[in-house]
Write a protein that holds these residues in place. Structure first.
Motif, PDB file in Angstrom:
ATOM      1  N   ASN A 121      -4.380  -3.766  16.248  1.00  0.00           N
ATOM      2  CA  ASN A 121      -4.226  -3.147  14.932  1.00  0.00           C
ATOM      3  C   ASN A 121      -3.195  -2.027  15.065  1.00  0.00           C
ATOM      4  O   ASN A 121      -3.502  -0.928  15.529  1.00  0.00           O
ATOM      5  CB  ASN A 121      -5.565  -2.591  14.452  1.00  0.00           C
ATOM      6  CG  ASN A 121      -5.457  -1.857  13.123  1.00  0.00           C
ATOM      7  OD1 ASN A 121      -4.410  -1.856  12.477  1.00  0.00           O
ATOM      8  ND2 ASN A 121      -6.554  -1.231  12.711  1.00  0.00           N
ATOM      9  N   ARG A 122      -1.953  -2.331  14.690  1.00  0.00           N
ATOM     10  CA  ARG A 122      -0.862  -1.369  14.879  1.00  0.00           C
ATOM     11  C   ARG A 122      -0.933  -0.227  13.880  1.00  0.00           C
ATOM     12  O   ARG A 122      -0.341   0.835  14.109  1.00  0.00           O
ATOM     13  CB  ARG A 122       0.483  -2.066  14.756  1.00  0.00           C
ATOM     14  CG  ARG A 122       0.726  -3.159  15.810  1.00  0.00           C
ATOM     15  CD  ARG A 122       2.159  -3.636  15.746  1.00  0.00           C
ATOM     16  NE  ARG A 122       3.084  -2.551  16.087  1.00  0.00           N
ATOM     17  CZ  ARG A 122       4.307  -2.431  15.574  1.00  0.00           C
ATOM     18  NH1 ARG A 122       4.742  -3.311  14.680  1.00  0.00           N
ATOM     19  NH2 ARG A 122       5.086  -1.437  15.937  1.00  0.00           N
ATOM     20  N   GLY A 123      -1.655  -0.417  12.766  1.00  0.00           N
ATOM     21  CA  GLY A 123      -1.790   0.660  11.808  1.00  0.00           C
ATOM     22  C   GLY A 123      -1.564   0.216  10.379  1.00  0.00           C
ATOM     23  O   GLY A 123      -1.598  -0.980  10.063  1.00  0.00           O
ATOM     24  N   PHE A 124      -1.323   1.174   9.510  1.00  0.00           N
ATOM     25  CA  PHE A 124      -1.306   0.965   8.060  1.00  0.00           C
ATOM     26  C   PHE A 124       0.113   0.839   7.511  1.00  0.00           C
ATOM     27  O   PHE A 124       1.028   1.565   7.932  1.00  0.00           O
ATOM     28  CB  PHE A 124      -2.005   2.137   7.369  1.00  0.00           C
ATOM     29  CG  PHE A 124      -1.974   2.084   5.875  1.00  0.00           C
ATOM     30  CD1 PHE A 124      -2.863   1.288   5.170  1.00  0.00           C
ATOM     31  CD2 PHE A 124      -1.037   2.823   5.162  1.00  0.00           C
ATOM     32  CE1 PHE A 124      -2.824   1.227   3.782  1.00  0.00           C
ATOM     33  CE2 PHE A 124      -0.988   2.772   3.776  1.00  0.00           C
ATOM     34  CZ  PHE A 124      -1.888   1.978   3.091  1.00  0.00           C
ATOM     35  N   VAL A 125       0.244  -0.083   6.528  1.00  0.00           N
ATOM     36  CA  VAL A 125       1.467  -0.165   5.725  1.00  0.00           C
ATOM     37  C   VAL A 125       1.044  -0.280   4.257  1.00  0.00           C
ATOM     38  O   VAL A 125       0.038  -0.918   3.947  1.00  0.00           O
ATOM     39  CB  VAL A 125       2.342  -1.385   6.109  1.00  0.00           C
ATOM     40  CG1 VAL A 125       2.843  -1.252   7.536  1.00  0.00           C
ATOM     41  CG2 VAL A 125       1.585  -2.696   5.921  1.00  0.00           C
ATOM     42  N   PRO A 126       1.778   0.342   3.328  1.00  0.00           N
ATOM     43  CA  PRO A 126       1.447   0.195   1.898  1.00  0.00           C
ATOM     44  C   PRO A 126       1.753  -1.211   1.404  1.00  0.00           C
ATOM     45  O   PRO A 126       2.420  -2.003   2.085  1.00  0.00           O
ATOM     46  CB  PRO A 126       2.339   1.244   1.218  1.00  0.00           C
ATOM     47  CG  PRO A 126       3.429   1.516   2.186  1.00  0.00           C
ATOM     48  CD  PRO A 126       2.879   1.280   3.556  1.00  0.00           C
ATOM     49  N   PHE A 127       1.264  -1.505   0.197  1.00  0.00           N
ATOM     50  CA  PHE A 127       1.414  -2.851  -0.362  1.00  0.00           C
ATOM     51  C   PHE A 127       2.853  -3.343  -0.334  1.00  0.00           C
ATOM     52  O   PHE A 127       3.126  -4.480   0.032  1.00  0.00           O
ATOM     53  CB  PHE A 127       0.891  -2.887  -1.806  1.00  0.00           C
ATOM     54  CG  PHE A 127      -0.588  -3.085  -1.911  1.00  0.00           C
ATOM     55  CD1 PHE A 127      -1.234  -4.094  -1.219  1.00  0.00           C
ATOM     56  CD2 PHE A 127      -1.353  -2.260  -2.716  1.00  0.00           C
ATOM     57  CE1 PHE A 127      -2.597  -4.283  -1.307  1.00  0.00           C
ATOM     58  CE2 PHE A 127      -2.717  -2.435  -2.831  1.00  0.00           C
ATOM     59  CZ  PHE A 127      -3.343  -3.448  -2.123  1.00  0.00           C
ATOM     60  N   ASP A 128       3.785  -2.462  -0.731  1.00  0.00           N
ATOM     61  CA  ASP A 128       5.173  -2.914  -0.855  1.00  0.00           C
ATOM     62  C   ASP A 128       5.895  -3.028   0.478  1.00  0.00           C
ATOM     63  O   ASP A 128       7.076  -3.379   0.520  1.00  0.00           O
ATOM     64  CB  ASP A 128       5.947  -1.991  -1.794  1.00  0.00           C
ATOM     65  CG  ASP A 128       5.986  -0.554  -1.297  1.00  0.00           C
ATOM     66  OD1 ASP A 128       5.266  -0.234  -0.339  1.00  0.00           O
ATOM     67  OD2 ASP A 128       6.742   0.259  -1.889  1.00  0.00           O
ATOM     68  N   ARG A 129       5.199  -2.739   1.578  1.00  0.00           N
ATOM     69  CA  ARG A 129       5.815  -2.890   2.906  1.00  0.00           C
ATOM     70  C   ARG A 129       5.041  -3.911   3.734  1.00  0.00           C
ATOM     71  O   ARG A 129       5.090  -3.879   4.964  1.00  0.00           O
ATOM     72  CB  ARG A 129       5.842  -1.531   3.618  1.00  0.00           C
ATOM     73  CG  ARG A 129       6.491  -0.420   2.832  1.00  0.00           C
ATOM     74  CD  ARG A 129       7.965  -0.657   2.555  1.00  0.00           C
ATOM     75  NE  ARG A 129       8.763  -0.552   3.769  1.00  0.00           N
ATOM     76  CZ  ARG A 129       9.203   0.611   4.250  1.00  0.00           C
ATOM     77  NH1 ARG A 129       8.904   1.758   3.639  1.00  0.00           N
ATOM     78  NH2 ARG A 129       9.945   0.640   5.334  1.00  0.00           N
ATOM     79  N   LYS A 130       4.351  -4.813   3.059  1.00  0.00           N
ATOM     80  CA  LYS A 130       3.568  -5.846   3.746  1.00  0.00           C
ATOM     81  C   LYS A 130       4.456  -6.758   4.572  1.00  0.00           C
ATOM     82  O   LYS A 130       4.149  -7.073   5.733  1.00  0.00           O
ATOM     83  CB  LYS A 130       2.770  -6.660   2.728  1.00  0.00           C
ATOM     84  CG  LYS A 130       2.010  -7.865   3.304  1.00  0.00           C
ATOM     85  CD  LYS A 130       1.201  -8.536   2.194  1.00  0.00           C
ATOM     86  CE  LYS A 130       0.417  -9.734   2.715  1.00  0.00           C
ATOM     87  NZ  LYS A 130       1.293 -10.908   2.940  1.00  0.00           N
ATOM     88  N   GLU A 131       5.571  -7.189   4.023  1.00  0.00           N
ATOM     89  CA  GLU A 131       6.432  -8.131   4.711  1.00  0.00           C
ATOM     90  C   GLU A 131       7.187  -7.422   5.844  1.00  0.00           C
ATOM     91  O   GLU A 131       7.751  -6.333   5.639  1.00  0.00           O
ATOM     92  CB  GLU A 131       7.413  -8.767   3.743  1.00  0.00           C
ATOM     93  CG  GLU A 131       6.739  -9.618   2.672  1.00  0.00           C
ATOM     94  CD  GLU A 131       5.844 -10.690   3.269  1.00  0.00           C
ATOM     95  OE1 GLU A 131       6.227 -11.273   4.311  1.00  0.00           O
ATOM     96  OE2 GLU A 131       4.762 -10.930   2.707  1.00  0.00           O
TER      97      GLU A 131
END
Length: 255
Positions: A121-131
């Motif tokens: 689990n490398r961490g969090f990304v917001p919805f618009d940075r999913k790709e």
């Protein structure tokens, strides 16, 4: 000549056995619930102490954490260090909220030197940075060193209210390790049987944001125990005053 004896007014009050039996049954339930919460309190305090001790310890090599897992079946929150090569094209996305923002935790296969894989689990990304294409700086290449926390896998969906994982859209609502591995084309025999949450070390470009492990465990069992025992004490008081009042007044003497 003496007055006739009033039989109706000489009757003794009937003891409210039904009320007493029902009250005692309810009391037993309340006391059992209170005692169960006390036991849960002791269990939760021991668990929190264990987790705090683990997190405060020095990171262990992956091989040592694997040995602990083989012996005990659980390694939750053990600090671990490992190295390998990420396969970013196979990452999975777990729906999550981090610091008030909705998005995803990015789970990426890390290939070890011996050819096995760890889902990190490398961490969090917001919805618009999913790709991954929207955050190319963070797609680090080559051998990397990872320090984080080992996390046990789930063997089943935690609740019927949790939606099923959407493999077609690469959106996971619960951490199904088998499904993540299958989607990434990883042979289960080559998969380390627990996750690793990467630590807070910053990734190039700032994404994913590491160090997302939640270790704040609520402990409200003392409050619940006091509530149940308090209700039990209130019930005893109500039964006492009701029965005493019933015996003092007795049944209505009117015909």
């Amino acid at each position: 000549m003496s007055a006739p004896h009033d039989i109706g007014n000489d009757r003794r009050p009937a003891f409210p056995w039904l009320v007493l039996v029902l009250g005692l049954a309810a009391l037993a339930v309340l006391l059992s619930l209170g005692t169960w919460q006390v036991n849960r309190l002791q269990w939760k305090e021991a668990l929190i102490e264990t987790i705090n001790q683990r997190i405060a310890s020095e990171p262990r090599p992956l091989s040592e954490v694997e040995r602990v897992h083989a012996e005990t079946g659980e390694v939750d929150y053990w600090p671990v260090s490992l190295s390998g090569t990420f396969h970013h094209e196979r990452e999975s996305h777990f729906l999550a909220t981090w610091k008030g923002t909705a998005g995803y935790f990015v789970y990426t296969p890390l290939e070890l030197a011996d050819g096995r894989f760890v889902l990190v689990n490398r961490g969090f990304v917001p919805f618009d940075r999913k790709e991954p294409a929207t955050r190319p700086e963070g797609q680090v290449e080559g051998v990397v060193e990872i320090t984080g926390l080992a996390r046990d896998r789930l063997t089943e969906k935690p609740s019927s209210l949790v939606p099923g994982n959407d493999l077609a859209k690469n959106v996971f609502y619960w951490k199904d390790m088998s499904a993540m591995a299958a989607r990434a084309g990883i042979d289960p025999a080559r998969l380390v049987p627990f996750f690793v949450d990467a630590g807070p070390a910053e990734n190039p470009g700032g994404l994913p944001q590491g160090g997302v492990t939640l270790v704040d465990m609520p402990n409200n069992h003392l409050q619940y125990a006091v509530t149940w025992y308090g209700l039990a004490a209130a019930l005893v008081a109500v039964l006492f005053f009701f029965i005493r009042g019933r015996l003092r007044t007795g049944p209505d003497p009117r015909p």
